[in-house]
Design a protein around this motif. Structure first.
Motif, PDB file in Angstrom:
ATOM      1  N   ASP A 110       0.830  -1.207   0.000  1.00 19.92           N
ATOM      2  CA  ASP A 110       0.000   0.000   0.000  1.00 19.92           C
ATOM      3  C   ASP A 110       0.864   1.257   0.000  1.00 19.92           C
ATOM      4  N   ALA A 111       1.941   1.232   0.775  1.00 18.99           N
ATOM      5  CA  ALA A 111       2.835   2.388   0.839  1.00 18.99           C
ATOM      6  C   ALA A 111       3.592   2.564  -0.472  1.00 18.99           C
ATOM      7  N   LEU A 112       3.906   1.463  -1.137  1.00 17.74           N
ATOM      8  CA  LEU A 112       4.672   1.517  -2.379  1.00 17.74           C
ATOM      9  C   LEU A 112       3.806   1.794  -3.609  1.00 17.74           C
ATOM     10  N   SER A 113       2.504   1.661  -3.472  1.00 15.94           N
ATOM     11  CA  SER A 113       1.591   1.723  -4.614  1.00 15.94           C
ATOM     12  C   SER A 113       1.842   2.890  -5.563  1.00 15.94           C
ATOM     13  N   PRO A 114       2.067   4.128  -5.076  1.00 14.46           N
ATOM     14  CA  PRO A 114       2.274   5.248  -6.013  1.00 14.46           C
ATOM     15  C   PRO A 114       3.484   5.095  -6.917  1.00 14.46           C
ATOM     16  N   ARG A 115       4.484   4.345  -6.491  1.00 14.93           N
ATOM     17  CA  ARG A 115       5.701   4.204  -7.305  1.00 14.93           C
ATOM     18  C   ARG A 115       5.748   2.902  -8.088  1.00 14.93           C
ATOM     19  N   LEU A 116       4.781   2.021  -7.875  1.00 18.80           N
ATOM     20  CA  LEU A 116       4.756   0.760  -8.614  1.00 18.80           C
ATOM     21  C   LEU A 116       4.122   0.982  -9.979  1.00 18.80           C
ATOM     22  N   ASN A 117       4.739   0.396 -11.019  1.00 15.41           N
ATOM     23  CA  ASN A 117       4.226   0.562 -12.375  1.00 15.41           C
ATOM     24  C   ASN A 117       4.629  -0.644 -13.222  1.00 15.41           C
ATOM     25  N   ALA A 118       4.540  -0.486 -14.539  1.00 18.36           N
ATOM     26  CA  ALA A 118       4.792  -1.599 -15.448  1.00 18.36           C
ATOM     27  C   ALA A 118       6.272  -1.907 -15.639  1.00 18.36           C
ATOM     28  N   ARG A 119       7.148  -1.155 -14.997  1.00 14.98           N
ATOM     29  CA  ARG A 119       8.586  -1.437 -15.073  1.00 14.98           C
ATOM     30  C   ARG A 119       9.007  -2.292 -13.882  1.00 14.98           C
ATOM     31  N   TRP A 120       9.885  -3.260 -14.126  1.00 19.78           N
ATOM     32  CA  TRP A 120      10.398  -4.099 -13.045  1.00 19.78           C
ATOM     33  C   TRP A 120      11.261  -3.243 -12.123  1.00 19.78           C
ATOM     34  N   GLN A 121      11.046  -3.397 -10.826  1.00 19.61           N
ATOM     35  CA  GLN A 121      11.844  -2.702  -9.826  1.00 19.61           C
ATOM     36  C   GLN A 121      12.341  -3.710  -8.795  1.00 19.61           C
ATOM     37  N   SER A 122      13.543  -3.494  -8.302  1.00 17.15           N
ATOM     38  CA  SER A 122      14.087  -4.345  -7.247  1.00 17.15           C
ATOM     39  C   SER A 122      13.696  -3.761  -5.898  1.00 17.15           C
ATOM     40  N   LEU A 123      12.920  -4.526  -5.124  1.00 21.85           N
ATOM     41  CA  LEU A 123      12.426  -4.063  -3.837  1.00 21.85           C
ATOM     42  C   LEU A 123      12.581  -5.164  -2.800  1.00 21.85           C
ATOM     43  N   LYS A 124      12.822  -4.786  -1.577  1.00 20.12           N
ATOM     44  CA  LYS A 124      12.896  -5.764  -0.500  1.00 20.12           C
ATOM     45  C   LYS A 124      11.511  -5.939   0.109  1.00 20.12           C
ATOM     46  N   LEU A 125      10.990  -7.151   0.013  1.00 23.96           N
ATOM     47  CA  LEU A 125       9.706  -7.483   0.608  1.00 23.96           C
ATOM     48  C   LEU A 125       9.958  -8.505   1.707  1.00 23.96           C
ATOM     49  N   GLY A 126       9.610  -8.164   2.925  1.00 20.10           N
ATOM     50  CA  GLY A 126       9.974  -9.052   4.016  1.00 20.10           C
ATOM     51  C   GLY A 126      11.476  -9.074   4.167  1.00 20.10           C
ATOM     52  N   SER A 127      12.063 -10.253   4.069  1.00 21.22           N
ATOM     53  CA  SER A 127      13.513 -10.370   4.282  1.00 21.22           C
ATOM     54  C   SER A 127      14.300 -10.616   3.001  1.00 21.22           C
ATOM     55  N   HIS A 128      13.635 -10.629   1.845  1.00 23.00           N
ATOM     56  CA  HIS A 128      14.338 -10.938   0.603  1.00 23.00           C
ATOM     57  C   HIS A 128      14.069  -9.906  -0.485  1.00 23.00           C
ATOM     58  N   ASP A 129      14.981  -9.845  -1.456  1.00 19.61           N
ATOM     59  CA  ASP A 129      14.839  -8.937  -2.584  1.00 19.61           C
ATOM     60  C   ASP A 129      13.955  -9.571  -3.655  1.00 19.61           C
ATOM     61  N   TYR A 130      13.014  -8.790  -4.151  1.00 20.46           N
ATOM     62  CA  TYR A 130      12.081  -9.229  -5.189  1.00 20.46           C
ATOM     63  C   TYR A 130      12.154  -8.288  -6.381  1.00 20.46           C
ATOM     64  N   GLN A 131      11.864  -8.825  -7.554  1.00 17.28           N
ATOM     65  CA  GLN A 131      11.605  -8.014  -8.733  1.00 17.28           C
ATOM     66  C   GLN A 131      10.092  -7.817  -8.793  1.00 17.28           C
ATOM     67  N   VAL A 132       9.668  -6.569  -8.885  1.00 20.95           N
ATOM     68  CA  VAL A 132       8.250  -6.243  -8.744  1.00 20.95           C
ATOM     69  C   VAL A 132       7.786  -5.358  -9.890  1.00 20.95           C
ATOM     70  N   ARG A 133       6.606  -5.652 -10.414  1.00 20.55           N
ATOM     71  CA  ARG A 133       5.959  -4.787 -11.395  1.00 20.55           C
ATOM     72  C   ARG A 133       4.452  -4.983 -11.297  1.00 20.55           C
ATOM     73  N   THR A 134       3.703  -4.056 -11.874  1.00 20.04           N
ATOM     74  CA  THR A 134       2.249  -4.185 -11.894  1.00 20.04           C
ATOM     75  C   THR A 134       1.775  -4.601 -13.281  1.00 20.04           C
ATOM     76  N   ILE A 135       0.614  -5.231 -13.311  1.00 20.52           N
ATOM     77  CA  ILE A 135      -0.068  -5.559 -14.558  1.00 20.52           C
ATOM     78  C   ILE A 135      -1.554  -5.264 -14.363  1.00 20.52           C
ATOM     79  N   THR A 136      -2.242  -4.959 -15.429  1.00 24.51           N
ATOM     80  CA  THR A 136      -3.672  -4.685 -15.338  1.00 24.51           C
ATOM     81  C   THR A 136      -4.451  -5.988 -15.250  1.00 24.51           C
ATOM     82  N   ARG A 137      -5.739  -5.868 -14.942  1.00 23.30           N
ATOM     83  CA  ARG A 137      -6.599  -7.057 -14.911  1.00 23.30           C
ATOM     84  C   ARG A 137      -6.563  -7.778 -16.268  1.00 23.30           C
ATOM     85  N   ASP A 138      -6.693  -7.008 -17.336  1.00 23.56           N
ATOM     86  CA  ASP A 138      -6.726  -7.619 -18.664  1.00 23.56           C
ATOM     87  C   ASP A 138      -5.388  -8.272 -19.022  1.00 23.56           C
ATOM     88  N   GLU A 139      -4.294  -7.620 -18.669  1.00 26.78           N
ATOM     89  CA  GLU A 139      -2.972  -8.206 -18.936  1.00 26.78           C
ATOM     90  C   GLU A 139      -2.800  -9.511 -18.170  1.00 26.78           C
TER      91      GLU A 139
END
Length: 251
Positions: free
Chosen positions: A157-186
């Motif tokens: 929820d805190a990251l939502s404004p900066r999340l988009n269709a580009r892959w980003q490296s973010l730490k979720l919990g204790s590990h690094d994840y590659q994160v991106r958003t996709i639409t319902r249709d995608e």
């Protein structure tokens, strides 16, 4: 000199720890790794085809090629499992566009959690997860349909404004994840397995090293979270770590 000796000892100890851990994982994996496959192939599918009774599965969908089974862990956790023999995230079958989009089907199957609870559940509570080859215990693809961890929900929820269709490296919990958003249709149109193989460098040749989780943002976008195995950091790429089978978000 003393510092260098300590460094060598530390590296050797770490190597031994990783080796022992890998052996333990392999032994545990091989001990009962076909349990889910036996349930699907010997009970659920024959029961549906011969008697129209999918038990112990809740659903057998032969047209789209999967079953839905209540997991023994967690009051609300379910599993979506292919009816064909697909070992796991490393299977090349998952990169065939003709294969069912099992992750999209798993998201649709979240209603089984609501039926089990007897109440509507906000979409922001749900999550999907698949573990890597070394992060799983079963030798049959299974998607965990369960609740998202409360702290991960807060973080997304805190990251939502900066999340988009580009892959980003973010730490979720204790590990690094590659994160991106996709639409319902995608999400419905393209299997996340294919998207990951096409978009993350080196992923197509090494899909078995990845764990995958999916959740939703308040605006309806899906969040695709991908973790890669790193045994030196004791990270087996078990994306299930982002889930909470006790469903604290509902309490």
């Amino acid at each position: 000199m003393l510092g260098r000796r300590r460094l060598v000892i530390t590296l050797v100890a770490l190597g031994v720890l990783v080796t022992v851990g890998s052996i333990a994982i392999a032994l545990n994996f091989n001990k009962n790794s076909d349990a889910l496959w036996r349930i699907v192939s010997q009970q659920c599918v024959p029961g549906q085809e011969q008697k129209s009774r999918p038990a112990p599965c809740r659903l057998v969908n032969m047209q789209d090629g999967y079953v839905v089974l209540k997991d023994r862990n967690g009051a609300l956790q379910f599993l979506l499992i292919p009816v064909a023999k697909i070992t796991g995230v490393e299977s090349q079958k998952l990169l065939n566009p003709a294969t069912s989009n099992f992750l999209a089907e798993a998201w649709r199957a979240r209603h089984f959690m609501e039926e089990k609870r007897g109440a509507i559940i906000d979409d922001r509570v749900f999550s999907l997860a698949i573990n890597s080859r070394l992060g799983r215990t079963q030798n049959q693809l299974h998607i965990h349909i369960s609740c998202l961890r409360a702290d991960i929900r807060q973080q997304l929820d805190a990251l939502s404004p900066r999340l988009n269709a580009r892959w980003q490296s973010l730490k979720l919990g204790s590990h690094d994840y590659q994160v991106r958003t996709i639409t319902r249709d995608e999400f419905k149109r393209t299997s996340p397995f294919i998207r990951i193989a096409n978009e993350l460098p080196g992923a197509r040749e090494d899909m078995g090293s990845y764990g995958i989780a999916i959740a939703v943002l308040a605006d309806g976008r899906r969040v695709l979270m991908v973790v890669k195995r790193n045994l030196l950091l004791l990270n087996r790429a078990s994306a299930e770590e982002l889930q909470d089978h006790s469903c604290a978000l509902l309490k």
